[in-house]
Design a protein around this motif. Sequence first.
Motif, mmCIF file in Angstrom:
data_model
loop_
_atom_site.group_PDB
_atom_site.id
_atom_site.type_symbol
_atom_site.label_atom_id
_atom_site.label_comp_id
_atom_site.label_asym_id
_atom_site.label_seq_id
_atom_site.Cartn_x
_atom_site.Cartn_y
_atom_site.Cartn_z
ATOM 1 N N UNK A 131 -0.591 5.148 7.590
ATOM 2 C CA UNK A 131 -1.352 6.197 7.468
ATOM 3 C C UNK A 131 -1.218 6.539 5.845
ATOM 4 N N UNK A 132 -0.108 6.751 5.523
ATOM 5 C CA UNK A 132 -0.110 7.181 3.940
ATOM 6 C C UNK A 132 -0.661 5.963 3.171
ATOM 7 N N UNK A 133 -0.530 4.810 3.602
ATOM 8 C CA UNK A 133 -1.125 3.596 3.008
ATOM 9 C C UNK A 133 -2.501 3.558 2.803
ATOM 10 N N UNK A 134 -3.108 4.331 3.991
ATOM 11 C CA UNK A 134 -4.609 4.306 3.737
ATOM 12 C C UNK A 134 -5.016 5.506 2.759
ATOM 13 N N UNK A 135 -4.187 6.583 2.738
ATOM 14 C CA UNK A 135 -4.509 7.495 1.944
ATOM 15 C C UNK A 135 -4.121 7.147 0.474
ATOM 16 N N UNK A 136 -3.428 6.204 0.028
ATOM 17 C CA UNK A 136 -3.244 5.873 -1.204
ATOM 18 C C UNK A 136 -4.316 4.837 -1.522
#
Length: 61
Positions: free
Chosen positions: A1-6
């Motif tokens: 999920x955080x990779x998608x935001x990055x």
Amino acid sequence: MIQKRIAQWAVMAVAVPLAAAGARRLSHTLEARRGPSGVSRMLTRGADVLRPQKARRRRFW
């Protein structure tokens, strides 16, 4: 999920400004070679939509 935001942030922070700068530069190059046209105006307008704060300042390189 955080990779998608990055990844989303990277697109907004890097790719969109580069696309706007490329469209603006291409528009200026076309106008310099062939004069104003509908295509060059559309490129400039598209760059203004992507980066409106850069629309006021025009560079010559």
